[in-house]
Design an enzyme around this catalytic site. Structure first.
Site, PDB file in Angstrom:
ATOM      1  N   LYS A  47      22.923  70.230  24.922  1.00 30.52           N
ATOM      2  CA  LYS A  47      23.107  71.174  26.015  1.00 30.52           C
ATOM      3  C   LYS A  47      24.261  72.089  25.642  1.00 30.52           C
ATOM      4  O   LYS A  47      25.179  71.681  24.925  1.00 30.52           O
ATOM      5  CB  LYS A  47      23.435  70.438  27.312  1.00 30.52           C
ATOM      6  CG  LYS A  47      22.226  69.707  27.876  1.00 30.52           C
ATOM      7  CD  LYS A  47      22.492  69.277  29.287  1.00 30.52           C
ATOM      8  CE  LYS A  47      21.414  68.303  29.757  1.00 30.52           C
ATOM      9  NZ  LYS A  47      21.731  67.768  31.079  1.00 30.52           N
TER      10      LYS A  47
ATOM     11  N   HIS B 297      29.358  75.155  28.060  1.00 27.37           N
ATOM     12  CA  HIS B 297      29.555  76.342  28.876  1.00 27.37           C
ATOM     13  C   HIS B 297      30.918  76.350  29.549  1.00 27.37           C
ATOM     14  O   HIS B 297      31.732  75.438  29.364  1.00 27.37           O
ATOM     15  CB  HIS B 297      28.421  76.510  29.892  1.00 27.37           C
ATOM     16  CG  HIS B 297      28.262  75.359  30.838  1.00 27.37           C
ATOM     17  ND1 HIS B 297      29.134  75.145  31.871  1.00 27.37           N
ATOM     18  CD2 HIS B 297      27.330  74.377  30.896  1.00 27.37           C
ATOM     19  CE1 HIS B 297      28.747  74.075  32.533  1.00 27.37           C
ATOM     20  NE2 HIS B 297      27.664  73.578  31.961  1.00 27.37           N
TER      21      HIS B 297
ATOM     22  N   HIS C 120      32.427  73.234  31.098  1.00 30.97           N
ATOM     23  CA  HIS C 120      32.997  72.172  30.256  1.00 30.97           C
ATOM     24  C   HIS C 120      34.429  72.471  29.849  1.00 30.97           C
ATOM     25  O   HIS C 120      35.150  71.584  29.419  1.00 30.97           O
ATOM     26  CB  HIS C 120      32.170  72.000  28.974  1.00 30.97           C
ATOM     27  CG  HIS C 120      30.798  71.486  29.226  1.00 30.97           C
ATOM     28  ND1 HIS C 120      29.680  72.281  29.106  1.00 30.97           N
ATOM     29  CD2 HIS C 120      30.354  70.274  29.625  1.00 30.97           C
ATOM     30  CE1 HIS C 120      28.614  71.571  29.396  1.00 30.97           C
ATOM     31  NE2 HIS C 120      28.991  70.356  29.720  1.00 30.97           N
TER      32      HIS C 120
END
Length: 576
Positions: free
Chosen positions: A137, A140, A143
RNA sequence: GCGCCUGUAGCUCAGCUGGAUAGAGCAACGGACUUCUAAUCCGUAGGCCAGGGGUUCGAAUCCCUUCAGGCGCGCCA
């Protein structure tokens, strides 16, 4: 985390100094109590430390004004104190400025890049679990918070003498890998993934969710692939390993940009084979009950929903893994504290399994601490990987770096190693912004705000630091503690020293409250005070003594700025 | 429905272990580069600290309550 709380850790503790003087005059109170009553007044004409006498009023059965006035007359003269005044119920202490300035600046000059550090955590281990992105994933903007907060706490604890252990609890196991395998087999190809990396993995992951809405059998297929992974199926595990490598390659690129490192990358898959004994232990301790086909720990007694340990299909859950990991970490690191830097949305989850650890009879349950933070939204909407609605951190960082480079080209085109400085400032702007308000506040991502380099920003503080460096370089002379403090007599200089004085205490407060933003905001205050001083008073003056005195102050401030920046994970370039 | 978090200037936020006239930055407007990097500094304007009760000598701060927003509440993490 009150057990971290200390009194001031300043060598020179002006409240302590005043408390011990007052203690002799107020026999009914001990110095601890007096210390806690002391405060920093809001205005210059109210002195530097004050004692409000309103509480004493009841004890001494006199009016506060009367108490203040009587006490002022009783306080013996002291070389460290210029004067003492009583004003509407307050006793205001004015410091001997010269002595105070000398002491504060000398301490910084002596301690240099250790200024503000302590050994209060000597011999103690702190495990900090942060970042923890999910494999396959995208990394982004959401995070970043965990990464930036965790990284900063790591450095703060280290600086205060603890041994920090940074753990990146990678999300590298679970049914999402089954989904990815299905998606890959249908819509992916080796080349497209090799070239497109996580973005491509995300695309097929999103596609999976779109298609699965029409064709629910895809979900079953995904579950079957995950079962294969758990059973050690070669093909499944090879794909898993491959996805993981591709993801880590990209994550490492981001960590490199951010200058973030970990001591352990033990993620979810690491605990796969460590869970069965823990489940066994839960059974032995009679904590597990069966409910609707699943195994739970009932927490009704503690006003919480049950903690799910095993699903009705026999597989484990994240609580199972967290419990297992906590026990493993306790055995491995014998931590003083184990911090979990994750979103506030997970609070209940942590409270649940912390309680399970307690019920298992582990007395260290109170050493587990959830460090929650607010969510990042995008134009009011929540970020959602599955919908592809994300802003990639790497994109933000590179935008910020590009913008910084443009500014450097415009303002200081002859700067050496522009690229590296641009990286340090661009990345600094983003991280600083992320660490500037209290963790718990939700933040709404905005390009305009994050790319603003004016005012209370990382570039502002870094620029100020570079100013100090630049002055010291131009001066080309030794700066030491032999300076004449009486020459630093302006209000700007005194104000700057007062703020500088607070630096060590701010670090302890940041640790105590697990709140890096305390340092971030402090740095803005210090930079503001420095810039006022800088604007008001020429530093490289003809008069050698005056120049030496001002340079000493500049150097002291430089140490505080540089050390503070480092503690929130920013670089402090010498030139910008 | 229950629980947790948040609500301070147009915007983003400090201040919250109660204390003196509620502070910054951004945006707006007006100033300051022949002088140490103007990514700077100075000034102006901008507030019933969500509303209502209470505790207190004193409340943005503590307690109760209402409202608004966010998040969570069994087989995702």
């Amino acid at each position: 985390m009150n057990n971290f709380r200390l009194r001031s850790i300043n060598m020179l503790d002006i409240k302590q100094m005043i408390a011990s003087i007052l203690e002799k005059e107020i026999p009914t109170l001990d110095d601890e109590t007096i210390y806690n009553m002391l405060e920093y007044p809001p205005e210059d004409n109210m002195g530097d430390v004050a004692l409000p006498c309103f509480k004493l009023s009841r004890i001494l059965r006199k009016s506060p004004v009367q108490i203040a006035e009587e006490l002022v007359n009783k306080i013996p003269s002291d070389p460290r104190i210029e004067k003492v005044e009583s004003l509407s119920g307050y006793i205001n202490f004015f410091l001997n400025r010269q002595e105070f300035i000398k002491e504060v600046v000398s301490t910084a000059l002596r301690d240099k890049n250790k200024y503000g550090s302590r050994d209060i955590g000597k011999g103690k281990n702190i495990v900090i679990d942060y970042s923890a992105p999910n494999i396959a994933k995208p990394f982004h903007i959401g995070h970043l918070r965990s990464t930036a907060i965790g990284n900063s706490l790591y450095k703060i604890f280290e600086f205060l003498g603890y041994n920090s252990i940074g753990v990146n609890h990678l999300g590298d196991w679970g049914t999402q890998f089954g989904k990815l395998i299905v998606a890959y087999k249908r819509w992916g190809s080796k080349e497209s993934i090799e070239n497109g990396g996580i973005k491509e993995l995300m695309d097929i992951y999103v596609e999976f969710h779109d298609e699965a809405e029409k064709d629910p059998s895809l979900e079953d297929e995904a579950r079957q692939w995950f079962v294969k992974m758990e059973k050690g199926d070669k093909e499944a595990l090879e794909l898993w390993q491959w996805f993981k490598e591709i993801s880590l390659k990209e994550f490492n690129r981001v960590y490199e940009l951010l200058d973030v490192r970990f001591d352990s990358h033990a993620g979810e898959s690491f605990y796969e084979d460590k869970m069965p004994p823990v489940i066994e232990e839960l059974k032995e301790k009679n904590l597990l009950t069966e409910s609707q086909g699943a195994m739970i720990v009932d927490l009704e007694e503690y006003q919480m929903p049950p903690c799910l340990i095993i699903k009705n299909d026999g597989s484990t859950l994240y609580a199972t893994r967290d419990i297992t990991a906590a026990i493993y970490r306790k055995d491995t690191y014998d931590f003083e504290k184990c911090l979990y830097v994750t979103g506030a949305a997970q609070s209940l989850h942590f409270n649940q399994w912390f309680k399970v650890i307690e019920l298992m009879g582990y007395d260290w349950h109170d050493k587990l601490v959830h460090v929650p933070f607010g969510i990042v939204s995008l134009g009011g909407e929540k970020l959602a990987t599955r919908k592809g609605k994300v802003v990639l951190l790497e994109d933000i960082l590179s935008e910020a770096i590009k913008k910084t480079l443009r500014i450097i080209e415009e303002k200081n085109p002859n700067l050496e190693n522009k690229e590296e400085v641009a990286r340090q400032i661009g990345v600094g702007a983003i991280v600083f912004s992320d660490l500037s308000s209290n963790r718990i506040k939700d933040v709404s991502f905005s390009w305009d705000e994050i790319l603003n380099f004016d005012g209370e920003t990382g570039p502002y503080v870094q620029y100020t630091h570079a100013r100090t460096s630049s002055l010291l370089k131009r001066a080309e002379e030794n700066v030491d503690i032999g300076f004449d403090a009486s020459l630093l007599s302006s209000k700007e200089e005194f104000q700057l020293v007062k703020t500088l004085y607070l630096f060590p205490d701010k670090l302890v407060a940041a640790m105590d409250e697990l709140e890096p933003s305390i340092i971030t905001r402090y740095l803005v205050d210090l930079a503001q005070d420095f810039n006022r001083f800088y604007h008001e008073h020429p530093i490289l003056v003809e008069d050698k003594d005056l120049r030496q005195a001002r340079l000493a102050l500049v150097l002291a401030v430089k140490y505080a700025l540089a050390n503070g920046l480092k503690l929130i994970g920013l670089n402090a370039p010498e030139r910008v």
